[in-house]
Design a protein around this motif. Sequence first.
Motif, PDB file in Angstrom:
ATOM      1  N   GLY A 141      80.828  42.521  44.456  1.00 44.94           N
ATOM      2  CA  GLY A 141      80.356  41.209  44.044  1.00 44.94           C
ATOM      3  C   GLY A 141      79.474  40.540  45.074  1.00 44.94           C
ATOM      4  N   LEU A 142      79.474  41.019  46.332  1.00 42.28           N
ATOM      5  CA  LEU A 142      78.621  40.456  47.374  1.00 42.28           C
ATOM      6  C   LEU A 142      77.258  41.116  47.417  1.00 42.28           C
ATOM      7  CD1 LEU A 142      81.226  40.261  50.284  1.00 42.28           C
ATOM      8  CD2 LEU A 142      80.689  38.534  48.567  1.00 42.28           C
ATOM      9  N   LEU A 143      77.056  42.139  46.576  1.00 43.93           N
ATOM     10  CA  LEU A 143      75.799  42.878  46.573  1.00 43.93           C
ATOM     11  C   LEU A 143      74.856  42.336  45.517  1.00 43.93           C
ATOM     12  CD1 LEU A 143      77.220  46.521  46.809  1.00 43.93           C
ATOM     13  CD2 LEU A 143      76.702  44.934  48.673  1.00 43.93           C
ATOM     14  N   ALA A 144      73.583  42.706  45.648  1.00 48.45           N
ATOM     15  CA  ALA A 144      72.615  42.385  44.603  1.00 48.45           C
ATOM     16  C   ALA A 144      73.051  43.037  43.303  1.00 48.45           C
ATOM     17  CB  ALA A 144      71.220  42.863  45.012  1.00 48.45           C
ATOM     18  N   SER A 145      72.722  42.406  42.191  1.00 46.04           N
ATOM     19  CA  SER A 145      73.259  42.848  40.901  1.00 46.04           C
ATOM     20  C   SER A 145      72.925  44.306  40.603  1.00 46.04           C
ATOM     21  CB  SER A 145      72.736  41.942  39.782  1.00 46.04           C
ATOM     22  OG  SER A 145      71.314  41.924  39.786  1.00 46.04           O
ATOM     23  N   GLY A 146      71.737  44.780  41.009  1.00 46.21           N
ATOM     24  CA  GLY A 146      71.354  46.155  40.717  1.00 46.21           C
ATOM     25  C   GLY A 146      72.097  47.199  41.523  1.00 46.21           C
ATOM     26  N   ASP A 147      72.763  46.787  42.606  1.00 43.97           N
ATOM     27  CA  ASP A 147      73.463  47.733  43.484  1.00 43.97           C
ATOM     28  C   ASP A 147      74.962  47.795  43.206  1.00 43.97           C
ATOM     29  OD1 ASP A 147      71.103  48.334  44.810  1.00 43.97           O
ATOM     30  OD2 ASP A 147      71.359  46.705  46.250  1.00 43.97           O
ATOM     31  N   ARG A 148      75.474  46.921  42.343  1.00 50.19           N
ATOM     32  CA  ARG A 148      76.923  46.846  42.160  1.00 50.19           C
ATOM     33  C   ARG A 148      77.491  48.088  41.478  1.00 50.19           C
ATOM     34  NH1 ARG A 148      77.349  40.537  40.048  1.00 50.19           N
ATOM     35  NH2 ARG A 148      76.512  39.588  41.948  1.00 50.19           N
ATOM     36  N   VAL A 149      76.878  48.507  40.367  1.00 50.53           N
ATOM     37  CA  VAL A 149      77.404  49.665  39.633  1.00 50.53           C
ATOM     38  C   VAL A 149      77.332  50.938  40.472  1.00 50.53           C
ATOM     39  CG1 VAL A 149      77.082  51.116  37.605  1.00 50.53           C
ATOM     40  CG2 VAL A 149      76.941  48.638  37.384  1.00 50.53           C
ATOM     41  N   PRO A 150      76.179  51.264  41.136  1.00 55.59           N
ATOM     42  CA  PRO A 150      76.170  52.462  41.990  1.00 55.59           C
ATOM     43  C   PRO A 150      77.221  52.418  43.092  1.00 55.59           C
ATOM     44  CG  PRO A 150      73.937  51.686  41.602  1.00 55.59           C
ATOM     45  CD  PRO A 150      74.857  50.631  41.059  1.00 55.59           C
ATOM     46  N   PHE A 151      77.436  51.227  43.684  1.00 59.03           N
ATOM     47  CA  PHE A 151      78.429  51.128  44.757  1.00 59.03           C
ATOM     48  C   PHE A 151      79.831  51.387  44.221  1.00 59.03           C
ATOM     49  CE2 PHE A 151      81.295  48.686  47.515  1.00 59.03           C
ATOM     50  CZ  PHE A 151      80.972  49.234  48.747  1.00 59.03           C
ATOM     51  N   ARG A 152      80.151  50.811  43.053  1.00 66.56           N
ATOM     52  CA  ARG A 152      81.471  51.055  42.468  1.00 66.56           C
ATOM     53  C   ARG A 152      81.672  52.539  42.158  1.00 66.56           C
ATOM     54  NH1 ARG A 152      80.488  46.267  39.227  1.00 66.56           N
ATOM     55  NH2 ARG A 152      81.765  44.518  39.914  1.00 66.56           N
ATOM     56  N   THR A 153      80.626  53.174  41.617  1.00 65.87           N
ATOM     57  CA  THR A 153      80.722  54.595  41.266  1.00 65.87           C
ATOM     58  C   THR A 153      81.002  55.449  42.499  1.00 65.87           C
ATOM     59  OG1 THR A 153      79.213  54.274  39.402  1.00 65.87           O
ATOM     60  CG2 THR A 153      79.486  56.521  40.227  1.00 65.87           C
ATOM     61  N   GLN A 154      80.281  55.191  43.592  1.00 66.04           N
ATOM     62  CA  GLN A 154      80.477  55.986  44.806  1.00 66.04           C
ATOM     63  C   GLN A 154      81.837  55.712  45.432  1.00 66.04           C
ATOM     64  OE1 GLN A 154      78.573  58.317  45.514  1.00 66.04           O
ATOM     65  NE2 GLN A 154      76.688  57.846  44.411  1.00 66.04           N
ATOM     66  N   ALA A 155      82.307  54.450  45.377  1.00 67.50           N
ATOM     67  CA  ALA A 155      83.628  54.135  45.927  1.00 67.50           C
ATOM     68  C   ALA A 155      84.726  54.840  45.137  1.00 67.50           C
ATOM     69  CB  ALA A 155      83.852  52.619  45.920  1.00 67.50           C
ATOM     70  N   ALA A 156      84.599  54.859  43.813  1.00 65.83           N
ATOM     71  CA  ALA A 156      85.597  55.547  42.993  1.00 65.83           C
ATOM     72  C   ALA A 156      85.603  57.044  43.280  1.00 65.83           C
ATOM     73  CB  ALA A 156      85.322  55.278  41.513  1.00 65.83           C
ATOM     74  N   ALA A 157      84.413  57.631  43.462  1.00 65.75           N
ATOM     75  CA  ALA A 157      84.337  59.065  43.759  1.00 65.75           C
ATOM     76  C   ALA A 157      84.974  59.371  45.111  1.00 65.75           C
ATOM     77  CB  ALA A 157      82.882  59.518  43.732  1.00 65.75           C
ATOM     78  N   ALA A 158      84.716  58.525  46.114  1.00 66.17           N
ATOM     79  CA  ALA A 158      85.329  58.745  47.426  1.00 66.17           C
ATOM     80  C   ALA A 158      86.841  58.608  47.349  1.00 66.17           C
ATOM     81  CB  ALA A 158      84.750  57.757  48.434  1.00 66.17           C
ATOM     82  N   ALA A 159      87.329  57.643  46.571  1.00 62.16           N
ATOM     83  CA  ALA A 159      88.777  57.444  46.443  1.00 62.16           C
ATOM     84  C   ALA A 159      89.443  58.619  45.745  1.00 62.16           C
ATOM     85  CB  ALA A 159      89.057  56.156  45.669  1.00 62.16           C
ATOM     86  N   ARG A 160      88.711  59.281  44.844  1.00 61.98           N
ATOM     87  CA  ARG A 160      89.280  60.462  44.159  1.00 61.98           C
ATOM     88  C   ARG A 160      89.326  61.695  45.047  1.00 61.98           C
ATOM     89  NH1 ARG A 160      85.905  58.576  39.840  1.00 61.98           N
ATOM     90  NH2 ARG A 160      84.370  60.149  40.411  1.00 61.98           N
ATOM     91  N   GLY A 161      88.816  61.572  46.270  1.00 62.97           N
ATOM     92  CA  GLY A 161      88.835  62.714  47.172  1.00 62.97           C
ATOM     93  C   GLY A 161      87.660  63.644  47.008  1.00 62.97           C
ATOM     94  N   GLU A 162      86.535  63.131  46.496  1.00 64.20           N
ATOM     95  CA  GLU A 162      85.356  63.975  46.276  1.00 64.20           C
ATOM     96  C   GLU A 162      84.422  63.996  47.473  1.00 64.20           C
ATOM     97  OE1 GLU A 162      83.497  62.827  42.630  1.00 64.20           O
ATOM     98  OE2 GLU A 162      85.337  63.052  41.455  1.00 64.20           O
ATOM     99  N   GLY A 163      84.884  63.515  48.614  1.00 68.15           N
ATOM    100  CA  GLY A 163      84.097  63.595  49.829  1.00 68.15           C
ATOM    101  C   GLY A 163      83.422  62.292  50.199  1.00 68.15           C
ATOM    102  N   ALA A 164      83.011  62.235  51.474  1.00 67.21           N
ATOM    103  CA  ALA A 164      82.319  61.040  51.959  1.00 67.21           C
ATOM    104  C   ALA A 164      80.919  60.982  51.359  1.00 67.21           C
ATOM    105  CB  ALA A 164      82.244  61.071  53.484  1.00 67.21           C
ATOM    106  N   ARG A 165      80.392  59.784  51.254  1.00 64.84           N
ATOM    107  CA  ARG A 165      79.066  59.586  50.686  1.00 64.84           C
ATOM    108  C   ARG A 165      78.479  58.282  51.209  1.00 64.84           C
ATOM    109  NH1 ARG A 165      80.026  60.914  45.303  1.00 64.84           N
ATOM    110  NH2 ARG A 165      81.344  62.451  46.298  1.00 64.84           N
ATOM    111  N   SER A 166      77.184  58.085  51.005  1.00 67.29           N
ATOM    112  CA  SER A 166      76.540  56.861  51.456  1.00 67.29           C
ATOM    113  C   SER A 166      75.409  56.503  50.501  1.00 67.29           C
ATOM    114  CB  SER A 166      76.001  57.027  52.889  1.00 67.29           C
ATOM    115  OG  SER A 166      74.998  58.034  52.926  1.00 67.29           O
TER     116      SER A 166
END
Length: 409
Positions: free
Chosen positions: A120-145
């Motif tokens: 919610g602190l990010l620009a609106s266009g960056d919120r969905v990609p950030f959530r997607t990458q955070a969920a993938a990292a939490a599932r144990g799919e490796g570090a990402r940036s």
Amino acid sequence: MTLTDDFGEDLADFARRVAELRAARALPPDERRGVLDAALFELQHAADSLWPRYERLAARAPDGTSVDRHERRLLRTLFQRLPIPVALVDRDTVVRRMNVAATALTGVRAGYAAGRPLAGLLASGDRVPFRTQAAAAARGEGARSLTVRLQQRPDEPVRASLVALALPGEPQATVLVVLQPGAAGAAGGAVPAAAGHAGRRPVPPDLAEVTERAGTMDLVDAMACALLSSPPGDPDAALAAAARVLHGRFADWVVADTVAGTAADPAAGTTADTAAEPAGDATGAAPSRRAVVLGPAREADGPLWRALAGQDPAACPLVVEVARGGSASLQVRPEDILAFGEDASGASVLARAGVGSLLCVPLVREDGGVLGVLTLFRTGGRRAFSMAEGRAADVMSRHIALAMRRRPA
């Protein structure tokens, strides 16, 4: 996952469902029967399941040793004093911990950020990609940036690196986020300025952007004229004049609150002459009075208008946060449905108004004190507030504060 972690997740899910039930009170009466049934079911679940489980956990919870407590304090101190911005979030990017460097970068205090999505602190266009990458990292799919931009600093790219952690005493789905300002081009290398422009054909200006900018400049000009025309020594008149300029052409709802101790607040007991002199730093004070409420014509003196007009500004978390922090807040599709408080029935004001985007700016005087807070809503299918409009609102807010403190000649 331990029994404590399982109980914590179940309790957090229960709290989220209760918040949804509270917001659903704004539904028409003929649609509330299902909401009532769901509320009764949740109460039964709390009585039959959550409370007995809590009693069992409380009875068997061992007290940690002094060594364990010392180690935890040491780790918390190290986390807070890291010189780089870091945060701990869950798979939904909800903040659990944020260090001092991260609060300085985002412009949000740790106490306010905790329990709210970091996306919610990010620009609106960056919120969905950030959530997607955070969920993938939490599932144990490796570090990402990935590269993101903060709402408060939209012109500065930030490199966000995410890695899953298994922390004691925390749910399994914990993600460490490291924020690196200005590191967006590190992976691909910087492109020289000359090479970047070589052979590039000039791009014509975007017509919609030019039109929006011209409209914003016209609005700033109209605001200056209205404030100069308002009678000096009358802060309420200046607020009302500013609200009329913004109403309709810039926002569907305009709400202005004043802070105790300012000339616009009757509780201050000041005159127009004393208002022109510094009265101490008002930053940190909570708004005490709702001075102006303007809404759509169909809502004139309607239930929602009366609810907003009769609302205590101190019961609006967003208004209090902006008044105390002195920083503006621009939100698109606000994630915290209770950010602007509730009406007398307990329904969310944002849900009742159908707010699609909001802009909340402090009215800051020359010495840094806050005179009040101006909140703007756009509802329905209207275009969301842009960063450029947020900057224009910040400029106009300073003009309003000057007009409120203008003394008669």
